[in-house]
Design a protein around this motif. Structure first.
Motif, mmCIF file in Angstrom:
data_model
loop_
_atom_site.group_PDB
_atom_site.id
_atom_site.type_symbol
_atom_site.label_atom_id
_atom_site.label_comp_id
_atom_site.label_asym_id
_atom_site.label_seq_id
_atom_site.Cartn_x
_atom_site.Cartn_y
_atom_site.Cartn_z
ATOM 1 N N ALA A 158 0.834 -1.205 0.000
ATOM 2 C CA ALA A 158 0.000 0.000 0.000
ATOM 3 C C ALA A 158 0.868 1.254 0.000
ATOM 4 O O ALA A 158 0.591 2.229 -0.709
ATOM 5 N N GLU A 159 1.947 1.215 0.783
ATOM 6 C CA GLU A 159 2.848 2.371 0.830
ATOM 7 C C GLU A 159 3.542 2.580 -0.508
ATOM 8 O O GLU A 159 3.682 3.712 -0.984
ATOM 9 N N ASN A 160 3.959 1.470 -1.156
ATOM 10 C CA ASN A 160 4.591 1.580 -2.470
ATOM 11 C C ASN A 160 3.629 2.152 -3.514
ATOM 12 O O ASN A 160 4.010 2.957 -4.358
ATOM 13 N N ALA A 161 2.389 1.696 -3.460
ATOM 14 C CA ALA A 161 1.389 2.219 -4.399
ATOM 15 C C ALA A 161 1.197 3.714 -4.201
ATOM 16 O O ALA A 161 1.077 4.476 -5.168
ATOM 17 N N GLN A 162 1.167 4.134 -2.946
ATOM 18 C CA GLN A 162 1.017 5.560 -2.660
ATOM 19 C C GLN A 162 2.215 6.351 -3.169
ATOM 20 O O GLN A 162 2.063 7.427 -3.763
ATOM 21 N N LEU A 163 3.408 5.800 -2.973
ATOM 22 C CA LEU A 163 4.614 6.475 -3.448
ATOM 23 C C LEU A 163 4.645 6.546 -4.976
ATOM 24 O O LEU A 163 5.050 7.562 -5.548
ATOM 25 N N ALA A 198 4.219 9.688 -9.947
ATOM 26 C CA ALA A 198 3.565 9.973 -11.224
ATOM 27 C C ALA A 198 3.002 11.382 -11.247
ATOM 28 O O ALA A 198 3.107 12.101 -12.248
ATOM 29 N N GLU A 199 2.414 11.800 -10.133
ATOM 30 C CA GLU A 199 1.870 13.154 -10.056
ATOM 31 C C GLU A 199 2.977 14.192 -10.146
ATOM 32 O O GLU A 199 2.837 15.217 -10.824
ATOM 33 N N ALA A 200 4.103 13.919 -9.485
ATOM 34 C CA ALA A 200 5.230 14.854 -9.539
ATOM 35 C C ALA A 200 5.800 14.947 -10.946
ATOM 36 O O ALA A 200 6.125 16.031 -11.439
ATOM 37 N N GLN A 201 5.907 13.777 -11.625
ATOM 38 C CA GLN A 201 6.417 13.793 -12.996
ATOM 39 C C GLN A 201 5.484 14.562 -13.921
ATOM 40 O O GLN A 201 5.938 15.310 -14.785
#
Length: 284
Positions: A58-63, A68-71
């Motif tokens: 779950a933490e990896n998915a959030q990261l 993706a949002e930052a890119q």
């Protein structure tokens, strides 16, 4: 049971012999406890991994979502920055040539094949654009308007084989004719005298011949190669366009219409004096 009893007495504060006995028992049980830890340690670690796997995933998915949002944000910022820089360059182009009114337009259609050397911009006749008007980007000349509709215009790029423009090599001041040679190829400038010293890297601008569709001083490109042509008695100069014609996003149409020279009236001998003509006619 002996070990339990000893530990219980120790907790109550007994000392002396009990302390010695406790130490002896711990030494005897130490290897057993170590072996047990060695056997059960991996099992405990594996169990912890299984239990915490869902949390880690779950933490990896959030990261990944945040990355993706930052890119995407970086791409948006980069695109806006490119637009800003290109628009600023367009505004700075006003200092290169005389203050000619301009219409800034977005490129809405690019060539769909290697054979098409035209683009479409979202400004047209209602903006004052007419056929033949020069078009440039912030980097230099890109072509001329070949068709103007009310809301859009078709621009013929300077690499089109049908494109010609009068140009001037800045250092020597010699004038020539720049012609397009097709997609992805540099321009060729003709009619440069053999005696003229032309050096690769020199700047080439429009010459502004009388009646030309281009005003003087628009940046065309830089010299990349020079080859004498003894047959024609001139040099063939290769010029790389200053504008990146493959990545055009904005353009400016110069609302420039060349002054058409007035027709030259050839002097003619004056007609015979009407009175004399009448006399002669009367005499006859």
């Amino acid at each position: 049971m002996t070990a339990i009893a000893l530990l219980t007495l120790d907790a109550r504060g007994s000392g002396g012999v009990l302390d010695s006995a406790r130490g002896t028992v711990q030494e005897l049980l130490g290897p057993v406890r170590t072996f047990g830890d060695w056997v059960t340690g991996p099992i405990r670690n594996a169990w912890r991994g299984v239990v915490s796997f869902d949390d880690v995933e779950a933490e990896n998915a959030q990261l990944r979502g945040q990355l993706a949002e930052a890119q995407a944000s970086v791409l948006r910022v980069g695109e806006l920055e490119r637009d800003r820089q290109e628009l600023l360059a367009l505004m700075g182009a006003r200092d290169v040539v005389q203050a000619i009114p301009r219409v800034t337009a977005r490129v809405i259609d690019a060539p769909v094949s290697n054979f098409e050397r035209t683009i479409v911009v979202d400004a047209g006749r209602r903006d004052g654009i007419r056929e033949g008007m020069p078009v440039e980007s912030g980097d230099g000349l890109i072509g001329r308007v070949s068709r103007a509709d009310p809301s859009w215009s078709l621009v013929e790029l300077l690499t089109d084989p049908n494109f010609d423009a009068g140009v001037r090599i800045v250092r020597s001041g010699d004038d020539g004719l720049a012609s397009g040679r097709g997609p992805g190829r540099d321009l060729e400038v003709s009619y440069i005298e053999l005696e003229t010293v032309v050096i690769p890297g020199e700047t080439v601008v429009t010459s502004g011949f009388e009646g030309s569709t281009f005003p003087a001083g628009l940046l065309v490109g830089t010299v990349t190669d020079v080859e004498p042509d003894a047959v024609r008695g001139a040099q063939r100069v290769t010029v790389h366009p200053a504008a990146d014609l493959e990545r055009l996003r904005w353009a400016q149409v110069l609302l420039y219409e060349p002054e058409v020279p007035e027709p030259v009236i050839v002097d003619r001998e004056p007609d015979d004096d009407p009175a004399e003509a009448g006399t002669v006619g009367g005499e006859s």
